[in-house]
Write a protein that holds these residues in place. Structure first.
Motif, short mmCIF file in Angstrom:
data_model
loop_
_atom_site.label_atom_id
_atom_site.label_comp_id
_atom_site.label_asym_id
_atom_site.label_seq_id
_atom_site.Cartn_x
_atom_site.Cartn_y
_atom_site.Cartn_z
N ILE A 73 5.33 0.05 10.46
CA ILE A 73 4.08 -0.30 11.14
C ILE A 73 3.92 -1.82 11.00
CG2 ILE A 73 1.58 0.05 11.20
CD1 ILE A 73 2.53 2.75 9.59
N TYR A 74 3.82 -2.48 12.15
CA TYR A 74 3.67 -3.94 12.18
C TYR A 74 2.20 -4.25 12.37
CZ TYR A 74 8.71 -3.83 13.07
OH TYR A 74 10.06 -3.61 12.98
N LEU A 75 1.60 -4.89 11.37
CA LEU A 75 0.17 -5.16 11.41
C LEU A 75 -0.07 -6.66 11.59
CD1 LEU A 75 -0.46 -3.12 8.20
CD2 LEU A 75 -1.47 -2.47 10.38
N ILE A 76 -0.73 -7.00 12.68
CA ILE A 76 -1.09 -8.39 12.93
C ILE A 76 -2.61 -8.47 13.01
CG2 ILE A 76 -0.82 -10.34 14.52
CD1 ILE A 76 1.84 -8.90 15.43
N ASN A 77 -3.18 -9.41 12.26
CA ASN A 77 -4.64 -9.59 12.18
C ASN A 77 -5.39 -8.29 11.86
OD1 ASN A 77 -4.25 -12.31 12.96
ND2 ASN A 77 -4.30 -11.74 15.13
N PRO A 78 -4.94 -7.53 10.85
CA PRO A 78 -5.63 -6.27 10.54
C PRO A 78 -7.01 -6.49 9.94
CG PRO A 78 -4.01 -6.74 8.85
CD PRO A 78 -3.84 -7.80 9.91
N LYS A 79 -7.95 -5.63 10.35
CA LYS A 79 -9.33 -5.72 9.83
C LYS A 79 -9.82 -4.33 9.50
CE LYS A 79 -10.81 -10.08 11.16
NZ LYS A 79 -9.53 -10.46 11.80
N LEU A 129 -1.74 7.87 0.82
CA LEU A 129 -0.99 6.66 0.47
C LEU A 129 -1.12 5.58 1.55
CD1 LEU A 129 1.05 5.14 -1.34
CD2 LEU A 129 2.88 6.31 -0.10
N PHE A 130 -1.20 6.02 2.81
CA PHE A 130 -1.33 5.05 3.91
C PHE A 130 -2.62 4.24 3.75
CE2 PHE A 130 -1.65 4.55 8.81
CZ PHE A 130 -1.06 3.30 8.75
N ALA A 131 -3.72 4.92 3.40
CA ALA A 131 -5.00 4.22 3.21
C ALA A 131 -4.90 3.20 2.08
CB ALA A 131 -6.12 5.23 2.92
N THR A 132 -4.27 3.60 0.98
CA THR A 132 -4.10 2.69 -0.16
C THR A 132 -3.26 1.49 0.24
OG1 THR A 132 -4.33 4.40 -1.84
CG2 THR A 132 -2.99 2.49 -2.43
N CYS A 133 -2.16 1.77 0.93
CA CYS A 133 -1.23 0.72 1.30
C CYS A 133 -1.88 -0.29 2.26
CB CYS A 133 -0.02 1.38 1.94
SG CYS A 133 1.45 0.42 1.78
N LEU A 134 -2.63 0.21 3.23
CA LEU A 134 -3.33 -0.69 4.15
C LEU A 134 -4.28 -1.61 3.39
CD1 LEU A 134 -4.23 1.75 7.07
CD2 LEU A 134 -2.91 -0.36 7.33
N GLN A 135 -5.04 -1.05 2.46
CA GLN A 135 -6.00 -1.86 1.71
C GLN A 135 -5.29 -2.86 0.81
OE1 GLN A 135 -9.68 0.57 0.44
NE2 GLN A 135 -8.22 2.12 1.03
N HIS A 136 -4.17 -2.44 0.23
CA HIS A 136 -3.39 -3.32 -0.64
C HIS A 136 -2.86 -4.52 0.17
CE1 HIS A 136 -0.30 -3.76 -4.04
NE2 HIS A 136 0.14 -4.60 -3.11
N GLU A 137 -2.34 -4.26 1.38
CA GLU A 137 -1.78 -5.35 2.20
C GLU A 137 -2.89 -6.26 2.76
OE1 GLU A 137 1.23 -5.83 1.73
OE2 GLU A 137 1.61 -3.84 0.93
N ILE A 138 -4.00 -5.67 3.15
CA ILE A 138 -5.11 -6.49 3.66
C ILE A 138 -5.69 -7.33 2.52
CG2 ILE A 138 -7.44 -6.39 4.70
CD1 ILE A 138 -6.34 -3.94 6.35
N ASP A 139 -5.68 -6.80 1.31
CA ASP A 139 -6.05 -7.62 0.14
C ASP A 139 -5.16 -8.86 0.04
OD1 ASP A 139 -8.21 -6.30 -0.97
OD2 ASP A 139 -7.13 -5.47 -2.69
#
Ligand code: NI
Length: 169
Positions: A73-79, A129-139
């Motif tokens: 999953i390629y995340l650009i400008n995630p909010k 795990l996806f929710a955790t990972c998203l928050q970890h990367e946005i951090d």
């Protein structure tokens, strides 16, 4: 493609705020492909651009890198646009804080808006795990490490360990 050098704590760059991406082009896609290769080489499930020293609002995630459900999953400008009140705890680690794992409590579910590698607007609802990972990367994009969620004592132990590993080369 190339494996890029990882930035590890306590490098001050990891505390910087990454900038929004305006040009989603071939050059950015090439950089993100390098990020994926770097993540795979280091056995990670997520990587933010600042972890290879680039302060751009970009991250990649693959929750099953060697398995049948491998998908980048390629995340650009995630909010983050919504989070659940319910929390969940995961035993987290980070390629920028080698050899440290600890429990971090975060919202169990969330909604994230981002642009994909083609510049298309996407919205995703995540849990587990996806929710955790998203928050970890946005951090990471916001200059935060998972150890910033721990007690001061645990954080300083983690930083000392990471610095020692770095000095060993
Ligand atoms: Ni990380």
């Amino acid at each position: 493609m190339a494996v890029l050098e990882l930035v590890t704590a306590p490098d001050p760059r990891l505390k910087s705020l990454s900038e929004p991406v305006t040009d989603i082009d071939k050059k950015l896609r090439r950089f993100m492909a390098d990020m994926v290769e770097t993540m795979y080489a280091a056995n990670g499930v997520g990587l933010a651009a600042i972890q290879v020293g680039v302060p751009k609002s970009v991250a990649v995630i693959d929750l099953d890198p060697k398995g049948p459900n491998s998908k980048v999953i390629y995340l650009i400008n995630p909010k983050i646009v919504r989070t659940s009140d319910e929390m969940s705890t995961y035993h987290e680690g980070c390629l920028s804080v080698p050899e440290i794992w600890d429990d971090v409590k975060r919202p169990a579910r969330l909604t994230v808006e981002y642009q994909d590698e083609n510049g298309a607007e996407q919205v995703v609802d995540a849990d587990g795990l996806f929710a955790t990972c998203l928050q970890h990367e946005i951090d990471h994009i916001n200059g935060r490490l998972f150890i910033d969620h721990l007690s001061r004592l645990k954080r300083s132990i983690a930083l000392r360990k990471s610095a020692k590993l770095k000095n060993k080369g």
